[in-house]
Design a protein around this motif. Structure first.
Motif, mmCIF file in Angstrom:
data_model
loop_
_atom_site.group_PDB
_atom_site.id
_atom_site.type_symbol
_atom_site.label_atom_id
_atom_site.label_comp_id
_atom_site.label_asym_id
_atom_site.label_seq_id
_atom_site.Cartn_x
_atom_site.Cartn_y
_atom_site.Cartn_z
ATOM 1 N N LEU A 197 0.700 -1.028 0.079
ATOM 2 C CA LEU A 197 -0.101 0.069 -0.153
ATOM 3 C C LEU A 197 0.724 1.177 -0.032
ATOM 4 C CD1 LEU A 197 -2.773 -1.101 2.701
ATOM 5 C CD2 LEU A 197 -2.757 -1.067 0.131
ATOM 6 N N MET A 198 0.545 2.217 -0.722
ATOM 7 C CA MET A 198 1.291 3.414 -0.975
ATOM 8 C C MET A 198 0.164 4.473 -0.761
ATOM 9 S SD MET A 198 3.830 2.693 -3.957
ATOM 10 C CE MET A 198 5.075 1.443 -3.746
ATOM 11 N N LEU A 199 0.699 5.914 -0.664
ATOM 12 C CA LEU A 199 -0.348 7.192 -0.780
ATOM 13 C C LEU A 199 0.479 8.135 -1.410
ATOM 14 C CD1 LEU A 199 -1.093 6.926 3.153
ATOM 15 C CD2 LEU A 199 -2.572 6.736 1.274
ATOM 16 N N PRO A 200 -0.253 9.145 -1.877
ATOM 17 C CA PRO A 200 0.362 10.090 -2.688
ATOM 18 C C PRO A 200 1.284 11.040 -1.873
ATOM 19 C CG PRO A 200 -1.997 10.143 -2.891
ATOM 20 C CD PRO A 200 -1.792 9.061 -1.602
ATOM 21 N N PHE A 201 0.942 11.401 -0.581
ATOM 22 C CA PHE A 201 1.825 12.129 0.211
ATOM 23 C C PHE A 201 2.326 11.452 1.393
ATOM 24 C CE2 PHE A 201 -1.655 14.915 -1.663
ATOM 25 C CZ PHE A 201 -0.957 15.560 -2.475
ATOM 26 N N LEU A 202 3.279 11.886 1.718
ATOM 27 C CA LEU A 202 4.360 11.276 3.040
ATOM 28 C C LEU A 202 3.602 12.305 4.294
ATOM 29 C CD1 LEU A 202 7.784 10.946 1.766
ATOM 30 C CD2 LEU A 202 5.904 8.951 1.903
ATOM 31 N N ILE A 203 2.853 11.567 5.125
ATOM 32 C CA ILE A 203 2.195 12.139 6.187
ATOM 33 C C ILE A 203 2.030 11.418 7.256
ATOM 34 C CG2 ILE A 203 -0.104 13.360 7.018
ATOM 35 C CD1 ILE A 203 -0.606 13.940 3.988
ATOM 36 N N TYR B 175 -7.858 1.510 7.252
ATOM 37 C CA TYR B 175 -7.832 3.457 7.168
ATOM 38 C C TYR B 175 -7.346 3.641 5.839
ATOM 39 C CZ TYR B 175 -7.789 2.484 12.083
ATOM 40 O OH TYR B 175 -7.968 2.018 13.506
ATOM 41 N N TRP B 176 -6.405 2.660 5.026
ATOM 42 C CA TRP B 176 -5.986 3.173 3.954
ATOM 43 C C TRP B 176 -6.775 3.814 2.622
ATOM 44 C CZ3 TRP B 176 -6.185 1.424 -1.375
ATOM 45 C CH2 TRP B 176 -5.019 1.954 -2.086
ATOM 46 N N PRO B 177 -7.917 3.308 2.518
ATOM 47 C CA PRO B 177 -8.775 3.674 1.554
ATOM 48 C C PRO B 177 -9.205 5.246 1.917
ATOM 49 C CG PRO B 177 -9.475 1.649 1.852
ATOM 50 C CD PRO B 177 -8.596 2.021 2.847
ATOM 51 N N PHE B 178 -9.665 5.344 2.954
ATOM 52 C CA PHE B 178 -10.227 6.762 3.612
ATOM 53 C C PHE B 178 -8.991 7.659 3.560
ATOM 54 C CE2 PHE B 178 -10.358 9.726 7.111
ATOM 55 C CZ PHE B 178 -11.574 10.457 6.725
ATOM 56 N N VAL B 179 -7.948 7.442 3.790
ATOM 57 C CA VAL B 179 -6.598 8.405 3.789
ATOM 58 C C VAL B 179 -6.204 8.697 2.365
ATOM 59 C CG1 VAL B 179 -4.275 8.636 4.344
ATOM 60 C CG2 VAL B 179 -5.645 7.347 6.050
#
Length: 207
Positions: free
Chosen positions: A170-176, A187-191
């Motif tokens: 799993l990856m996200l657009p921003f490092l937060i 939580y990943w889909p919501f984030v």
């Protein structure tokens, strides 16, 4: 017919509208509309700044744990742009009366010139209108491309990684930094959606 001013204004109004801002809010809306826009702005403001705060904490945490400068500066431009968007939106809200009066004056100036025959003036107006429309279209295009790139890059990288390892990372657009594990599938889909909307909010406020 729609005036040249209103035609150009309409090209950017939708970005302000869905950010909870309005270029002529008090002169053209009821009290209920104003309250609704204010709440929409507050919700968007809080939504965006939860990510901005998380980005700042990520930079601080990274610096404290010895991350390389290249890693720290990866997220810094995003944080800077979000803070700029915050400042611009706040000043728009604080200067709402002046902005409403300005749009009213510009519209009246255009109307006062209607019917006058001046070939030179008409040529200049048409040229400047075309240039303005090109600028607005270019800004909308690049903002859209930026949002799409940030939103889709993690999904593309996940697909590439899955093809190599047959495992989902799993990856996200921003490092937060969040107060929970943002890479937990619960939580990943919501984030992910939260960050995409934040990028849209930031892009809208930059116009």
């Amino acid at each position: 017919m729609t005036s040249l001013f209103d035609d150009s204004l309409r090209k950017i109004q939708f970005l302000f509208k869905y950010s909870g801002m309005h270029l002529e809010l008090k002169s053209s809306k009821t009290i209920a509309d104003i309250i609704r826009y204010r709440w929409l702005y507050i919700i968007n403001f809080l939504w965006l700044n939860t990510d901005v705060i998380g980005e700042i904490f990520w930079i601080i945490d990274g610096a404290a744990n010895g991350k390389k400068l290249s890693e720290l500066t990866y997220i810094a431009p995003c944080t800077t742009l979000c803070m700029l968007a915050n400042l611009k939106s706040i000043f728009l809200i604080l200067s709402e009366d002046a902005l409403t009066q300005l749009t009213k004056n510009l519209r009246e100036m255009e109307r006062s010139e209607d019917g006058s025959e001046n070939m030179v003036k008409d040529t200049i107006i048409e040229e400047q209108r075309s240039f303005l429309n090109v600028v607005i279209s270019a800004l909308n295009f690049w903002n859209a491309m930026t949002v799409i790139a940030f939103s889709l890059t993690p999904l593309v990288l996940m697909a590439v990684e899955f093809r190599k390892t047959n495992e989902v990372e799993l990856m996200l657009p921003f490092l937060i930094v969040y107060p929970f594990d943002s890479y937990d599938i619960k939580y990943w889909p919501f984030v992910y959606l939260h960050q995409v909307w934040s990028s849209l909010r930031c892009a809208g406020s930059k116009i």
